[in-house]
Design an enzyme around this catalytic site. Sequence first.
Site, mmCIF file in Angstrom:
data_model
loop_
_atom_site.group_PDB
_atom_site.id
_atom_site.type_symbol
_atom_site.label_atom_id
_atom_site.label_comp_id
_atom_site.label_asym_id
_atom_site.label_seq_id
_atom_site.Cartn_x
_atom_site.Cartn_y
_atom_site.Cartn_z
ATOM 1 N N CYS A 36 88.789 -34.151 -41.755
ATOM 2 C CA CYS A 36 87.832 -35.186 -42.166
ATOM 3 C C CYS A 36 87.449 -35.084 -43.641
ATOM 4 O O CYS A 36 87.515 -36.074 -44.384
ATOM 5 C CB CYS A 36 86.593 -35.153 -41.267
ATOM 6 S SG CYS A 36 85.615 -33.636 -41.366
ATOM 7 N N HIS A 46 81.038 -33.294 -39.815
ATOM 8 C CA HIS A 46 82.017 -34.382 -39.841
ATOM 9 C C HIS A 46 81.611 -35.403 -40.892
ATOM 10 O O HIS A 46 80.426 -35.581 -41.191
ATOM 11 C CB HIS A 46 82.126 -35.048 -38.474
ATOM 12 C CG HIS A 46 83.258 -36.040 -38.381
ATOM 13 N ND1 HIS A 46 84.576 -35.651 -38.463
ATOM 14 C CD2 HIS A 46 83.272 -37.385 -38.251
ATOM 15 C CE1 HIS A 46 85.353 -36.724 -38.364
ATOM 16 N NE2 HIS A 46 84.586 -37.789 -38.257
ATOM 17 N N HIS A 81 88.064 -42.579 -40.965
ATOM 18 C CA HIS A 81 87.876 -41.131 -40.865
ATOM 19 C C HIS A 81 89.035 -40.493 -40.107
ATOM 20 O O HIS A 81 89.822 -41.180 -39.445
ATOM 21 C CB HIS A 81 86.539 -40.775 -40.198
ATOM 22 C CG HIS A 81 86.469 -41.088 -38.737
ATOM 23 N ND1 HIS A 81 85.729 -40.325 -37.847
ATOM 24 C CD2 HIS A 81 87.031 -42.080 -37.991
ATOM 25 C CE1 HIS A 81 85.835 -40.845 -36.630
ATOM 26 N NE2 HIS A 81 86.608 -41.894 -36.691
#
Length: 388
Positions: free
Chosen positions: A300, A348, A360
């Site tokens: 990520c 994240h 993402h």
Amino acid sequence: MASHRKSRPTGTRVAGIRTPALATAALTSVALLSQSANAAPEADEKPSLEEVEKKVGDLYRQAESATDKYNAAKEKTAKQRKRVDTLLDDVAQRTQKLNEAREELGSFAAAQYRTGASAPDTATFLLADTPQDYFDQTQLMDRMTGRQKVAVDDYVTQQSETMKKRQEATESLTTLTESQGDLKTAKATVQRKLADARQLLSQLTAEEKARLAAIEKQKQQEAARKAAELTREQAAQQQAQDHAPQQQESGSPAPGSGTSSTAPADSSYATKAEKALAFARAQIGKPYVWGAVGPGSYDCSGLTQAAWKAAGVTLPRTTYDQVTAGTTVPLSQAQPGDLVFFYDDVTHVGMYIGNGMMIHAPKPGTYVREESIYYDGESAIHSVVRPA
């Protein structure tokens, strides 16, 4: 003639009643078996589908947290290795200079030996434990020639600097070893969490997997609904801002006036964000791989770092560093290119593209994709940061 009497059964007699030992043992066994049978369902009881889903989600988030630690340790290890290499090169160069200075002093000692001169005793200097010991124990420094003094000064300087650099190299090697240990530990943690998640999923039946997919679909529908709601809210705010100059001209205060945090992104930011988003969109479909920074795969924070690098903006490697690398803005003021961070431990991150959506790299086993920022519920959103 053999007796035909039957042998007396084993057991005891109480008040004329026989209690067979075998019967007693059998009753005990039956009781134990009954207890085991009653306990068996508890031991084999499977967790509910909702519990499995939560556990798997927790394991993936723990893996992401460990991935950030891995990324930080990897970055630190690379920097430390580069520093160690630089220091070792420096030590080698200084050692060479020290040897040259020692050879020059040795030439003076050899000349003194050939001529029989007793002063100044350069050989005594070379044999001393340290240069300071020599100067403390003798008065010969005043009797040295100019060239000899320069040679001694150079030798002392080179010896001191070499010892200092060797000490720095030793300390850096120790730090490098620690960083490599942290890297190994983080890597093992990631692998263990992912293996546990895969094991849990492998135990599901086909029916349970179908039900789990239905739950995921329902979550996606709710996420899409929340994204649409945010889009309407942002449109209303934009409309209010568009009307603000008219209100100011009529003497009415503008909504949100005096609050810098609600100011829209400027044109230069929009230009950079457009480049970053173009890069991110080009990565859609590439696999998530923990610790990866492209070009074939990403995690990520690796994706957001690479995307903004394409726009000329340098971001740190980890999510918990990226979250401080910019200006925090309200979710309702999110602009395309902003970074959306998730969970209390900031494990994240995705790149906002507008309309409540982001690009993402979700988790292992998935691919870079567009998805609602509410993919894991509204409470999962930690903050929004404008990085440039």
